[in-house]
Design a protein around this motif. Structure first.
Motif, mmCIF file in Angstrom:
data_model
loop_
_atom_site.group_PDB
_atom_site.id
_atom_site.type_symbol
_atom_site.label_atom_id
_atom_site.label_comp_id
_atom_site.label_asym_id
_atom_site.label_seq_id
_atom_site.Cartn_x
_atom_site.Cartn_y
_atom_site.Cartn_z
ATOM 1 N N PRO A 1 37.178 14.527 29.795
ATOM 2 C CA PRO A 1 36.541 13.218 29.513
ATOM 3 C C PRO A 1 37.481 12.199 28.878
ATOM 4 C CG PRO A 1 35.087 15.016 28.861
ATOM 5 C CD PRO A 1 36.412 15.636 29.177
ATOM 6 N N VAL A 2 38.488 12.669 28.110
ATOM 7 C CA VAL A 2 39.370 11.719 27.415
ATOM 8 C C VAL A 2 40.684 11.469 28.163
ATOM 9 C CG1 VAL A 2 38.401 12.256 25.164
ATOM 10 C CG2 VAL A 2 40.381 13.551 25.974
ATOM 11 N N LEU A 3 40.974 12.244 29.194
ATOM 12 C CA LEU A 3 42.237 12.090 29.911
ATOM 13 C C LEU A 3 42.459 10.676 30.462
ATOM 14 C CD1 LEU A 3 42.864 15.423 31.855
ATOM 15 C CD2 LEU A 3 44.539 14.171 30.501
ATOM 16 N N PRO A 4 41.500 10.104 31.188
ATOM 17 C CA PRO A 4 41.731 8.750 31.742
ATOM 18 C C PRO A 4 42.037 7.722 30.659
ATOM 19 C CG PRO A 4 39.814 9.773 32.756
ATOM 20 C CD PRO A 4 40.193 10.644 31.609
ATOM 21 N N PHE A 5 41.342 7.812 29.522
ATOM 22 C CA PHE A 5 41.552 6.867 28.434
ATOM 23 C C PHE A 5 42.967 6.985 27.865
ATOM 24 C CE2 PHE A 5 41.416 6.170 23.774
ATOM 25 C CZ PHE A 5 41.242 4.785 23.787
ATOM 26 N N GLN A 6 43.439 8.218 27.657
ATOM 27 C CA GLN A 6 44.769 8.401 27.095
ATOM 28 C C GLN A 6 45.861 7.980 28.080
ATOM 29 O OE1 GLN A 6 45.177 8.784 24.079
ATOM 30 N NE2 GLN A 6 43.316 9.735 23.304
ATOM 31 N N ILE A 7 45.657 8.231 29.371
ATOM 32 C CA ILE A 7 46.635 7.791 30.368
ATOM 33 C C ILE A 7 46.650 6.266 30.443
ATOM 34 C CG2 ILE A 7 47.181 7.787 32.835
ATOM 35 C CD1 ILE A 7 46.183 10.711 32.898
ATOM 36 N N PHE B 1 52.404 7.784 17.949
ATOM 37 C CA PHE B 1 51.533 8.956 17.942
ATOM 38 C C PHE B 1 50.331 8.687 18.835
ATOM 39 C CE2 PHE B 1 47.647 10.893 16.213
ATOM 40 C CZ PHE B 1 47.930 12.213 16.507
ATOM 41 N N GLN B 2 50.108 9.610 19.775
ATOM 42 C CA GLN B 2 48.965 9.489 20.681
ATOM 43 C C GLN B 2 48.631 10.863 21.234
ATOM 44 O OE1 GLN B 2 49.318 6.675 24.035
ATOM 45 N NE2 GLN B 2 48.083 8.075 25.257
ATOM 46 N N ALA B 3 47.371 11.194 21.278
ATOM 47 C CA ALA B 3 46.952 12.480 21.838
ATOM 48 C C ALA B 3 47.366 12.582 23.303
ATOM 49 C CB ALA B 3 45.443 12.642 21.701
ATOM 50 N N ILE B 4 47.846 13.774 23.685
ATOM 51 C CA ILE B 4 48.158 14.059 25.088
ATOM 52 C C ILE B 4 47.297 15.251 25.485
ATOM 53 C CG2 ILE B 4 49.960 14.544 26.776
ATOM 54 C CD1 ILE B 4 52.016 13.501 24.808
ATOM 55 N N PRO B 5 46.088 15.008 25.973
ATOM 56 C CA PRO B 5 45.146 16.105 26.242
ATOM 57 C C PRO B 5 45.676 17.080 27.292
ATOM 58 C CG PRO B 5 44.062 13.948 26.335
ATOM 59 C CD PRO B 5 45.537 13.700 26.317
ATOM 60 N N ALA B 6 45.317 18.342 27.133
ATOM 61 C CA ALA B 6 45.725 19.365 28.092
ATOM 62 C C ALA B 6 45.206 19.025 29.485
ATOM 63 C CB ALA B 6 45.207 20.729 27.647
ATOM 64 N N TRP B 7 46.084 19.190 30.470
ATOM 65 C CA TRP B 7 45.753 18.770 31.830
ATOM 66 C C TRP B 7 44.668 19.623 32.481
ATOM 67 C CZ3 TRP B 7 45.910 14.675 34.528
ATOM 68 C CH2 TRP B 7 45.816 14.711 35.913
ATOM 69 N N ARG B 8 44.642 20.927 32.192
ATOM 70 C CA ARG B 8 43.773 21.835 32.935
ATOM 71 C C ARG B 8 42.568 22.343 32.140
ATOM 72 N NH1 ARG B 8 46.652 26.505 35.854
ATOM 73 N NH2 ARG B 8 44.669 26.479 36.944
ATOM 74 N N LYS B 9 42.367 21.845 30.926
ATOM 75 C CA LYS B 9 41.236 22.307 30.127
ATOM 76 C C LYS B 9 40.049 21.365 30.314
ATOM 77 C CE LYS B 9 43.998 24.716 26.664
ATOM 78 N NZ LYS B 9 44.355 24.845 25.232
#
Length: 201
Positions: A75-81, A62-70
């Motif tokens: 701010p959290v996209l780089p961390f999750q990737i 289980f891991q958050a997959i933040p929306a790409w275009r919102k």
């Protein structure tokens, strides 16, 4: 795409609720030869899909997959990737597959820094062609669609990467009569049924 031997495939899927893409993923993983493939799945939310994946022997994270275009998610996209990259490297993943194109930007970036191919499923029958570039699909090693119509719709810069893999609907060789079909489905002779088939190729 990959060398010989047992392949560890990482799938990304955002929803854990029943839906077409999620059902397709379950059926696909059920058919995986465990002697050849080891399926890993990152699920973006908690829900019934998680236990269903466990039941068929998939390795689930289980891991958050933040929306790409919102913008609120940026701010959290780089961390999750980065978490995806670390997981892929730690588990010697051979390929990363986005279960729908919404998550392909994440899959492609994680694959790029892991040194493995990235593939995307596209489940929408009428995808807006502008999304092909926005969601990085030209960077995919392969794009899997469900119908020839979807392949034709994508076309253009990704035409040579598109493969058609129909959603499997078992159709009997001999037609079944209405009474037998109703008995098979547990329906009474007077019960009213509404059904729909989106496309059968």
């Amino acid at each position: 795409f990959m060398a010989e031997g047992k392949h560890r495939i990482l799938y990304l899927t955002g929803r854990a609720r029943p839906g077409g893409a999620e059902t397709f993923l379950l059926r696909l993983l059920e058919l995986h030869d465990r002697g050849l493939f080891e399926p890993h799945v990152i699920v973006g939310e908690k829900g019934p899909l998680v236990s269903q994946l466990h039941d068929i022997g998939a390795i689930v994270r289980f891991q958050a997959i933040p929306a790409w275009r919102k913008p609120r998610c940026w701010p959290v996209l780089p961390f999750q990737i980065l978490r995806m990259i670390r997981y892929a490297k730690a588990n010697s993943i051979d390929m990363i597959i986005a279960n729908d194109f919404w998550h392909f930007p994440h899959a492609w970036r994680a694959a790029r820094y892991t040194g493995v191919p990235a593939v995307s499923f596209v489940h929408e029958s009428k995808i807006d062609i502008r999304r092909v570039g926005i969601y990085n699909l030209p960077q995919a090693a392969g794009i899997i669609v469900l119908t020839e119509f979807m392949k034709k719709t994508l076309g253009g810069a990704v035409a040579d990467k598109v493969v058609v893999c129909p959603a499997a609907i078992p159709i009997p060789e001999k037609p079944i009569d209405k009474k037998s079909a109703r008995n098979l489905l547990g329906l009474g002779c007077d019960e009213f049924v509404v059904g729909m088939a989106g496309a059968i190729n």
